[in-house]
Design a protein around this motif. Structure first.
Motif, PDB file in Angstrom:
ATOM      1  N   THR A 448      -1.840 -10.226  -8.617  1.00  0.00           N
ATOM      2  CA  THR A 448      -1.164 -10.221  -7.320  1.00  0.00           C
ATOM      3  C   THR A 448      -2.021 -10.930  -6.262  1.00  0.00           C
ATOM      4  OG1 THR A 448      -1.877  -7.913  -7.237  1.00  0.00           O
ATOM      5  CG2 THR A 448       0.447  -8.309  -7.437  1.00  0.00           C
ATOM      6  N   ARG A 449      -3.341 -10.843  -6.382  1.00  0.00           N
ATOM      7  CA  ARG A 449      -4.168 -11.536  -5.410  1.00  0.00           C
ATOM      8  C   ARG A 449      -3.979 -13.049  -5.530  1.00  0.00           C
ATOM      9  NH1 ARG A 449      -9.055 -14.520  -5.525  1.00  0.00           N
ATOM     10  NH2 ARG A 449      -8.693 -14.370  -7.739  1.00  0.00           N
ATOM     11  N   GLU A 451      -1.393 -14.559  -6.633  1.00  0.00           N
ATOM     12  CA  GLU A 451      -0.035 -14.961  -6.296  1.00  0.00           C
ATOM     13  C   GLU A 451       0.325 -14.646  -4.851  1.00  0.00           C
ATOM     14  OE1 GLU A 451       1.893 -16.733  -8.109  1.00  0.00           O
ATOM     15  OE2 GLU A 451       0.677 -16.721  -9.917  1.00  0.00           O
ATOM     16  N   SER A 452      -0.535 -13.950  -4.152  1.00  0.00           N
ATOM     17  CA  SER A 452      -0.257 -13.666  -2.746  1.00  0.00           C
ATOM     18  C   SER A 452      -0.134 -14.976  -1.984  1.00  0.00           C
ATOM     19  CB  SER A 452      -1.411 -12.843  -2.157  1.00  0.00           C
ATOM     20  OG  SER A 452      -1.305 -12.832  -0.750  1.00  0.00           O
ATOM     21  N   CYS A 453       0.888 -15.068  -1.115  1.00  0.00           N
ATOM     22  CA  CYS A 453       1.095 -16.340  -0.430  1.00  0.00           C
ATOM     23  C   CYS A 453       0.090 -16.515   0.691  1.00  0.00           C
ATOM     24  CB  CYS A 453       2.516 -16.450   0.101  1.00  0.00           C
ATOM     25  SG  CYS A 453       2.816 -15.495   1.592  1.00  0.00           S
ATOM     26  N   GLY A 454      -0.556 -15.435   1.109  1.00  0.00           N
ATOM     27  CA  GLY A 454      -1.606 -15.548   2.105  1.00  0.00           C
ATOM     28  C   GLY A 454      -1.112 -15.499   3.534  1.00  0.00           C
ATOM     29  N   LYS A 455       0.168 -15.180   3.723  1.00  0.00           N
ATOM     30  CA  LYS A 455       0.684 -15.197   5.087  1.00  0.00           C
ATOM     31  C   LYS A 455       0.156 -14.024   5.898  1.00  0.00           C
ATOM     32  CE  LYS A 455       5.077 -15.867   7.471  1.00  0.00           C
ATOM     33  NZ  LYS A 455       6.493 -16.150   7.258  1.00  0.00           N
ATOM     34  N   CYS A 456       0.118 -12.832   5.293  1.00  0.00           N
ATOM     35  CA  CYS A 456      -0.326 -11.693   6.100  1.00  0.00           C
ATOM     36  C   CYS A 456      -1.662 -11.135   5.599  1.00  0.00           C
ATOM     37  CB  CYS A 456       0.747 -10.621   6.186  1.00  0.00           C
ATOM     38  SG  CYS A 456       1.155  -9.828   4.654  1.00  0.00           S
ATOM     39  N   VAL A 457      -2.444 -10.630   6.535  1.00  0.00           N
ATOM     40  CA  VAL A 457      -3.840 -10.282   6.274  1.00  0.00           C
ATOM     41  C   VAL A 457      -4.036  -9.143   5.256  1.00  0.00           C
ATOM     42  CG1 VAL A 457      -5.992  -9.558   7.357  1.00  0.00           C
ATOM     43  CG2 VAL A 457      -4.463 -11.136   8.533  1.00  0.00           C
ATOM     44  N   PRO A 458      -3.283  -8.036   5.343  1.00  0.00           N
ATOM     45  CA  PRO A 458      -3.570  -6.927   4.422  1.00  0.00           C
ATOM     46  C   PRO A 458      -3.508  -7.382   2.976  1.00  0.00           C
ATOM     47  CG  PRO A 458      -1.811  -6.337   5.952  1.00  0.00           C
ATOM     48  CD  PRO A 458      -2.151  -7.753   6.220  1.00  0.00           C
ATOM     49  N   CYS A 459      -2.518  -8.205   2.679  1.00  0.00           N
ATOM     50  CA  CYS A 459      -2.323  -8.668   1.315  1.00  0.00           C
ATOM     51  C   CYS A 459      -3.393  -9.682   0.947  1.00  0.00           C
ATOM     52  CB  CYS A 459      -0.921  -9.242   1.207  1.00  0.00           C
ATOM     53  SG  CYS A 459      -0.458  -9.842  -0.388  1.00  0.00           S
ATOM     54  N   ARG A 460      -3.640 -10.643   1.831  1.00  0.00           N
ATOM     55  CA  ARG A 460      -4.559 -11.737   1.514  1.00  0.00           C
ATOM     56  C   ARG A 460      -5.991 -11.237   1.369  1.00  0.00           C
ATOM     57  NH1 ARG A 460      -4.016 -15.302   5.897  1.00  0.00           N
ATOM     58  NH2 ARG A 460      -5.792 -14.332   6.926  1.00  0.00           N
ATOM     59  N   LEU A 467     -10.056  -5.972  -5.316  1.00  0.00           N
ATOM     60  CA  LEU A 467     -10.379  -6.588  -6.601  1.00  0.00           C
ATOM     61  C   LEU A 467     -11.892  -6.631  -6.812  1.00  0.00           C
ATOM     62  CD1 LEU A 467      -9.362  -8.092  -9.114  1.00  0.00           C
ATOM     63  CD2 LEU A 467      -9.601 -10.210  -7.846  1.00  0.00           C
ATOM     64  N   ASP A 468     -12.630  -6.962  -5.750  1.00  0.00           N
ATOM     65  CA  ASP A 468     -14.091  -6.985  -5.863  1.00  0.00           C
ATOM     66  C   ASP A 468     -14.625  -5.622  -6.277  1.00  0.00           C
ATOM     67  OD1 ASP A 468     -14.133  -9.587  -5.190  1.00  0.00           O
ATOM     68  OD2 ASP A 468     -14.726  -9.298  -3.098  1.00  0.00           O
ATOM     69  N   ILE A 469     -14.063  -4.571  -5.665  1.00  0.00           N
ATOM     70  CA  ILE A 469     -14.517  -3.219  -6.012  1.00  0.00           C
ATOM     71  C   ILE A 469     -14.226  -2.938  -7.479  1.00  0.00           C
ATOM     72  CG2 ILE A 469     -14.223  -0.755  -5.538  1.00  0.00           C
ATOM     73  CD1 ILE A 469     -13.429  -1.522  -2.693  1.00  0.00           C
ATOM     74  N   LEU A 470     -13.006  -3.255  -7.916  1.00  0.00           N
ATOM     75  CA  LEU A 470     -12.638  -2.958  -9.305  1.00  0.00           C
ATOM     76  C   LEU A 470     -13.494  -3.756 -10.281  1.00  0.00           C
ATOM     77  CD1 LEU A 470      -8.784  -2.736  -8.960  1.00  0.00           C
ATOM     78  CD2 LEU A 470     -10.272  -0.937  -9.796  1.00  0.00           C
ATOM     79  N   GLU A 471     -13.782  -4.994  -9.927  1.00  0.00           N
ATOM     80  CA  GLU A 471     -14.613  -5.804 -10.821  1.00  0.00           C
ATOM     81  C   GLU A 471     -15.998  -5.192 -10.950  1.00  0.00           C
ATOM     82  OE1 GLU A 471     -14.270  -9.858  -9.490  1.00  0.00           O
ATOM     83  OE2 GLU A 471     -12.603 -10.196 -10.869  1.00  0.00           O
ATOM     84  N   LEU A 501       5.781  -8.034  -2.280  1.00  0.00           N
ATOM     85  CA  LEU A 501       4.609  -8.281  -3.115  1.00  0.00           C
ATOM     86  C   LEU A 501       3.424  -7.445  -2.631  1.00  0.00           C
ATOM     87  CD1 LEU A 501       3.517 -11.528  -4.714  1.00  0.00           C
ATOM     88  CD2 LEU A 501       1.811 -10.259  -3.492  1.00  0.00           C
ATOM     89  N   GLY A 502       3.149  -7.520  -1.343  1.00  0.00           N
ATOM     90  CA  GLY A 502       2.030  -6.766  -0.807  1.00  0.00           C
ATOM     91  C   GLY A 502       2.285  -5.273  -0.809  1.00  0.00           C
ATOM     92  N   GLN A 503       3.535  -4.910  -0.520  1.00  0.00           N
ATOM     93  CA  GLN A 503       3.850  -3.475  -0.433  1.00  0.00           C
ATOM     94  C   GLN A 503       3.715  -2.771  -1.768  1.00  0.00           C
ATOM     95  OE1 GLN A 503       7.745  -3.738   1.186  1.00  0.00           O
ATOM     96  NE2 GLN A 503       7.008  -4.273   3.225  1.00  0.00           N
ATOM     97  N   THR A 504       3.876  -3.515  -2.858  1.00  0.00           N
ATOM     98  CA  THR A 504       3.815  -2.868  -4.169  1.00  0.00           C
ATOM     99  C   THR A 504       2.555  -3.201  -4.942  1.00  0.00           C
ATOM    100  OG1 THR A 504       5.033  -4.681  -5.158  1.00  0.00           O
ATOM    101  CG2 THR A 504       6.321  -2.794  -4.423  1.00  0.00           C
ATOM    102  N   ALA A 505       1.798  -4.174  -4.468  1.00  0.00           N
ATOM    103  CA  ALA A 505       0.615  -4.617  -5.226  1.00  0.00           C
ATOM    104  C   ALA A 505      -0.360  -3.481  -5.531  1.00  0.00           C
ATOM    105  CB  ALA A 505      -0.093  -5.750  -4.489  1.00  0.00           C
ATOM    106  N   PRO A 506      -0.573  -2.516  -4.630  1.00  0.00           N
ATOM    107  CA  PRO A 506      -1.535  -1.453  -4.959  1.00  0.00           C
ATOM    108  C   PRO A 506      -1.010  -0.441  -5.969  1.00  0.00           C
ATOM    109  CG  PRO A 506      -1.276  -1.696  -2.578  1.00  0.00           C
ATOM    110  CD  PRO A 506      -0.166  -2.443  -3.212  1.00  0.00           C
ATOM    111  N   ASN A 507       0.276  -0.477  -6.324  1.00  0.00           N
ATOM    112  CA  ASN A 507       0.834   0.553  -7.207  1.00  0.00           C
ATOM    113  C   ASN A 507       0.063   0.763  -8.512  1.00  0.00           C
ATOM    114  OD1 ASN A 507       2.732   1.261  -5.411  1.00  0.00           O
ATOM    115  ND2 ASN A 507       4.453   0.265  -6.429  1.00  0.00           N
ATOM    116  N   PRO A 508      -0.299  -0.298  -9.234  1.00  0.00           N
ATOM    117  CA  PRO A 508      -1.032  -0.061 -10.490  1.00  0.00           C
ATOM    118  C   PRO A 508      -2.347   0.672 -10.250  1.00  0.00           C
ATOM    119  CG  PRO A 508      -0.270  -2.332 -10.386  1.00  0.00           C
ATOM    120  CD  PRO A 508      -0.001  -1.726  -9.043  1.00  0.00           C
TER     121      PRO A 508
END
Lengths: 593, 165
Positions: A448-449, A451-460, A467-471, A501-508
């Motif tokens: 999702t990162r 594929e994020s279009c980068g328009k809004c900050v929370p998602c981008r 992701l950095d934390i998970l890695e 996309l952003g609203q659901t990206a944290p679901n997993p």
């Protein structure tokens, strides 16, 4: 051409899966054999080779059905060109079924609990032939629909209880009525075939196996809504789907089924394909419309909703492929019939794409409300290598992982959301005990990162930090407090993002923390991966107590780092080992960690 | 690339094919994407002179075109290899070891994601999902799909394509 009932038909699975397994060679072999034996004359009937769409059991391709009139159809699996002469000589010429090569009892089981409605033509008809489609009740639904007023058509869809199959599950009839009620005569109809979900491929199968069925569903919608122009937005990774659909559209224009005065039924509908260009976010409807207009596929805030201000600022209705495919059957068989299938909240059937560590991967169509256990064990034969079931990921990157306890959940929109996942487009990825849930969360977030279009900050930016934390965690470098931080970020990103996309990206991430928190803790506190899957935490040692001395690891190692002799324990040479995990994947006894 | 080299490349490009594509779409709404896609099909990638031509003839700002080009994964601004190897990185493939397949491929060819070998023979791409999850892990070489990949099979396939022109 002789009617279908009087022909011997050889149905060869020629979806992407079939073709990859050599379906073209099988077809050529059949034609050559027919020629050689003069089969038509010998059996007194026309023998036809038919390239069909996918029949669902992709793992066993090439699947071949031989249908002799008056006899039960026989299915052969794993057919190779070398087998064809035997099939023709024994089965077709002498009527002797080649028992040894027949698909096993699991194929019966695979079909038993299924209810193939949308897929009823997939795998039975020649996907590229209009005659075949017409012979299998094609265009019956649209002929019925036009006997009603457009308003009545919408009411009928409402009555059927059909909900959008693309993921959200919004009632289709209600959606149509919004667009129909919008002022103006210039309206657009869009079919969303941008199937970007990793792990879902039912739309591709419908496009490849029954393209006319989709066209029919769209015609009904266009008549109901009053939209004269339609687009099918297909992702460009599906070359075969685009080719077959384009051919179907061309044929429909040629015969006057599309364009001015469709089918002579008194309404106009123009349909064209728009190929996508590889951006997951384009599955979001506002982004999809921007992409058709030739812009970057970025979502915009709603309202105004597409039904009011959509493509080229005109009222627009967008539905998914499976939704349209359902519509034609609703009119062909009636709304009451449709509403009689499924549960209170979810009517009709749902197609699931089952993949991952499961025996019979493939596409299944089941009535809504069946349990996950039935789908995984009864239809698809259970877990690969008889390992333990761990979790199933439902609904792609926007969905969540359900653990073993939730396996008895019904598969319908509401039960899945209650369990912390969602129906989504219907991808079910099955995982066994060798799959690390932290790694899966990382995998989806990475997706999702990107594929994020980068328009809004929370998602981008938010997804990047998560992701950095998970890695870090998967490398054994997690900090105490990471889990809470992740959870906090999840809620913020869900709340503050602009589009789905952003609203659901944290679901997993949320769902894996909810059900598999202990795995996160093991990574952070003990630098251990309980599933032995995170590469940097693997030791690559043979567990002597578990080793059955079978030598499977020895056989698969690409660099000869495993020493093994018959009846002896295997030993891994650490200097030679490239940590490729081949041995780990091959071991059936979890004897390597 | 130095300026002199860039000029040589520009002179070699025959704009005829691009012009033909533009002629076909010039009066259509939302022509930009299909034009870019078809021009790319014709040349294998999008050469700079073609982009300038499209900008002029469709009357779209260059900045907008580059915005679109860099947004979508499927547009390419550099020449690409004869064999495009797409490694599927979808969920099913991931669970079944797509990472390893990708690593092996990189080792065999010496190039990573979105790179092309110097002899212009291979280009490697990691893609989101090919939609053939039943046969995971999957790779595609041009239009041909190969399922149930393993490290060994990967070796064989690369050898096979290496041996072809």
């Amino acid at each position: 051409m002789a009617a279908i009932e009087e022909q011997i038909r050889v149905l060869i699975c020629q979806g992407t899966g079939g073709l990859a397994s050599g379906a073209k060679e099988v077809e050529l072999a059949f034609r050559a054999e027919f020629e050689k034996h003069g089969v038509d004359a010998k059996v007194g009937k026309r023998c036809t080779v038919v390239g069909t769409g996918c029949r669902g059991l992709c793992a066993n391709d090439v699947l071949v059905d031989i249908v002799i009139p008056g006899q039960e159809a026989v299915t052969y699996d794993f057919v190779k060109a070398e087998l064809v002469p035997q099939l023709v000589e024994e089965h077709i010429l002498t009527g002797q079924v080649v028992e040894k090569k027949k698909a096993g009892p699991y194929y019966q089981k695979f079909l038993e609990k299924q209810m193939r409605v949308v897929f009823s033509r997939c795998g039975t008809i020649d996907a590229e032939s209009l005659e075949d489609f017409l012979a299998h009740d094609g265009f019956v639904g649209i002929r019925k629909a036009v006997t009603m007023k457009p308003q009545e058509v919408i009411e009928e869809v409402k009555k059927s209880g059909l909900r959008g199959r693309g993921g959200g599950g919004f009632p289709t009839g209600v959606k149509w009525s919004f667009c129909a009620a919008s002022p103006g005569t210039d309206k657009y109809l869009i079919c969303n075939a941008d199937e970007g979900d990793p792990g879902a491929f039912m739309d591709r199968s419908i496009l490849e196996g029954d393209p006319y069925g989709l066209i029919e569903g769209m015609m009904i919608a266009s008549y109901a809504i009053g939209a004269k122009n339609g687009y099918v937005y297909v992702r460009a990774e599906y070359p075969l789907a685009i080719k077959r659909l384009q051919k179907a559209i061309d044929v429909c224009y040629e015969k006057g089924f599309l364009g001015k005065n469709c089918l002579g039924l008194g309404f106009d509908f123009d349909l064209r394909i728009k190929a996508g260009a590889g951006a997951f976010v384009c599955g979001e409807e506002t982004a999809l419309m921007a992409s058709i207009e030739g812009e970057r596929g970025m979502p915009r805030p709603r309202p105004p909703f597409p039904a009011v201000r959509g493509l080229w600022t005109k009222p627009t209705n967008i539905n998914n492929v499976e939704t349209f495919a359902n519509v034609s059957y609703i009119f062909y068989r009636g709304a009451e019939w449709f509403a009689s299938i499924g549960t209170e909240g979810t009517k009709g059937t749902k197609i699931f794409a089952l993949t991952g560590k499961i025996k019979h991967t493939g596409l299944v169509e089941v009535p809504a409300g069946i349990t996950m256990r039935e789908v995984i064990y009864d239809v698809c034969g259970g877990i690969l290598n008889n390992r333990k079931f761990k979790a199933v990921q439902a609904g792609g990157p926007s969905g969540g992982c359900l653990p073993g306890e939730a396996i008895d959940a019904q598969v319908d929109y509401d039960s899945l959301i209650k369990a912390g996942a969602m129906m989504g487009s219907g991808g079910l990825v099955v995982m066994d005990e060798t799959t690390c849930m932290v790694d899966i969360a990382r995998f989806f977030l990475n997706f999702t990162r990107m594929e994020s279009c980068g328009k809004c900050v929370p998602c981008r930016i938010g997804l990047k930090i998560m992701l950095d934390i998970l890695e870090r965690i998967t490398e054994g470098k997690g900090h105490p407090g990471d889990i809470d931080l992740l959870q906090d970020m999840c809620f913020d990103i869900k709340k503050a993002s602009l589009c789905g996309l952003g609203q659901t990206a944290p679901n997993p991430v949320l769902s894996t923390i909810r059900y598999f928190r202990h795995e996160y803790e093991a990574h952070i506190e003990h630098q251990r991966c309980p599933s032995n899957s995170c590469k940097s935490l693997l030791k690559f040692e043979v567990v002597e107590a578990a080793c059955k001395k079978c030598g499977l690891c020895f056989k698969v190692c690409p660099v000869d780092a495993v020493r093994w002799e018959k009846g002896q324990l295997a030993v891994i040479d650490k200097d030679k080992c490239t940590r490729c995990t081949s041995c780990y994947d091959a071991c059936r006894f979890m004897a390597i960690e | 690339m130095s300026n002199a080299e860039a000029q040589v490349v520009q002179e070699e490009i025959d704009l005829g094919m691009a012009n033909k594509v533009i002629d076909k779409y010039i009066n259509m709404k939302g022509a930009l994407m299909p034009v870019l896609q078809e021009v790319q099909d014709a040349y294998g990638y999008l050469p700079e002179p073609c982009i300038h031509l499209i900008s002029e003839r469709l009357n779209v700002y260059l900045s907008q075109i580059y915005g679109v080009l860099t947004f979508y994964a499927q547009f390419h601004l550099e020449p690409r290899g004869k064999y495009i190897v797409r490694v599927c990185m979808g969920t099913a493939c991931h669970v079944k070891g797509a990472g390893r397949i990708g690593d092996t491929l990189s080792e065999l060819l010496g190039i990573g994601h979105a790179e092309t070998t110097e002899d212009l023979k291979f280009t490697v791409e990691h893609v989101a999902c090919i939609g053939a999850c039943g046969m995971a892990p999957v790779i595609m070489v041009n239009e041909a799909t190969y399922g149930s990949m393993s490290v060994q099979k990967m070796n064989e396939i690369v050898e096979k394509y290496r041996a072809m022109d």
